[in-house]
Design an enzyme around this catalytic site. Structure first.
Site, PDB file in Angstrom:
ATOM      1  N   TYR A  88       0.841  -1.200   0.000  1.00 43.64           N
ATOM      2  CA  TYR A  88       0.000   0.000   0.000  1.00 43.64           C
ATOM      3  C   TYR A  88       0.877   1.251   0.000  1.00 43.64           C
ATOM      4  CZ  TYR A  88      -4.149  -2.805   0.849  1.00 43.64           C
ATOM      5  OH  TYR A  88      -5.174  -3.690   0.714  1.00 43.64           O
ATOM      6  N   ASN A 111     -12.793  -0.707  -5.630  1.00 43.44           N
ATOM      7  CA  ASN A 111     -12.449  -0.912  -7.026  1.00 43.44           C
ATOM      8  C   ASN A 111     -13.637  -1.542  -7.775  1.00 43.44           C
ATOM      9  OD1 ASN A 111     -11.316  -1.736  -9.463  1.00 43.44           O
ATOM     10  ND2 ASN A 111      -9.922  -3.204  -8.531  1.00 43.44           N
ATOM     11  N   CYS A 119      -6.481  -5.156  -7.778  1.00 40.10           N
ATOM     12  CA  CYS A 119      -6.309  -4.726  -6.390  1.00 40.10           C
ATOM     13  C   CYS A 119      -5.843  -5.879  -5.502  1.00 40.10           C
ATOM     14  CB  CYS A 119      -7.596  -4.107  -5.866  1.00 40.10           C
ATOM     15  SG  CYS A 119      -9.053  -5.135  -6.064  1.00 40.10           S
ATOM     16  N   HIS A 120      -6.017  -7.113  -5.965  1.00 38.42           N
ATOM     17  CA  HIS A 120      -5.549  -8.260  -5.184  1.00 38.42           C
ATOM     18  C   HIS A 120      -4.020  -8.326  -5.135  1.00 38.42           C
ATOM     19  CE1 HIS A 120      -5.775  -9.695  -9.367  1.00 38.42           C
ATOM     20  NE2 HIS A 120      -4.780 -10.517  -9.054  1.00 38.42           N
ATOM     21  N   GLU A 146      -1.735 -16.670 -10.365  1.00 38.97           N
ATOM     22  CA  GLU A 146      -0.739 -15.873 -11.052  1.00 38.97           C
ATOM     23  C   GLU A 146       0.704 -16.307 -10.749  1.00 38.97           C
ATOM     24  OE1 GLU A 146      -1.428 -11.717 -10.364  1.00 38.97           O
ATOM     25  OE2 GLU A 146      -3.495 -11.834 -11.081  1.00 38.97           O
TER      26      GLU A 146
END
Length: 150
Positions: A88, A111, A119-120, A146
């Site tokens: 962040y 979001n 945003c993850h 991912e």
């Protein structure tokens, strides 16, 4: 308003669009009446490719009509590479508000395009996952997909 749904590994994803833009995607508990268009079809196709590990970036007509600060946050979120994370605090610096990393959390949580605007991929400064609107289990599942988590 056009609405369609995708059954995914994280649950039912609702896709909403108008004639020009993707308006929102969200996880939902059940499907309602669907009425698709070319944007909902394209979004579902690209999400399917993402979940099949064939797509790392999305190319969809997004509408960022929030505050200037929120738009800056979403545009910087969109730039976070597939399989990578930032804190962040790092996101706050990218947005030109290096002291505002705690207040970023609210905007990140609001979001309208989760997964698409990733945003993850934002984690706590100490390396912990942190919060996610749909829960830490979903966040971890997306990061596993991912390749961030083995």
């Amino acid at each position: 308003m056009y609405v369609d749904y995708l059954d995914s590994i994280i649950g039912i994803i609702c896709v909403k669009a108008n004639d020009e833009y993707l308006l929102r995607i969200a996880l939902v508990d059940e499907k309602e009446e669907r009425k698709s268009n070319h944007i909902t079809d394209l979004t579902i196709m690209q999400l399917n490719e993402y979940f099949s590990k064939e797509r790392k970036y999305f190319d969809l007509p997004l509408l960022f009509n929030k505050t200037e600060f929120q738009n800056t946050i979403y545009k910087n979120l969109y730039k976070i590479e597939y399989g990578k994370v930032i804190s962040y605090k790092e996101l706050a610096i990218l947005c030109g508000k290096d002291k505002a990393y705690r207040s970023l959390g609210t905007s990140v949580g609001n979001n309208p395009y989760p997964i698409i605007v990733p945003c993850h991929r934002v984690i706590k400064n100490n390396g912990e996952l942190g919060n996610y609107y749909y829960g830490s289990k979903i966040k971890k599942e997306l990061l596993k997909l991912e390749g961030y988590y083995k």
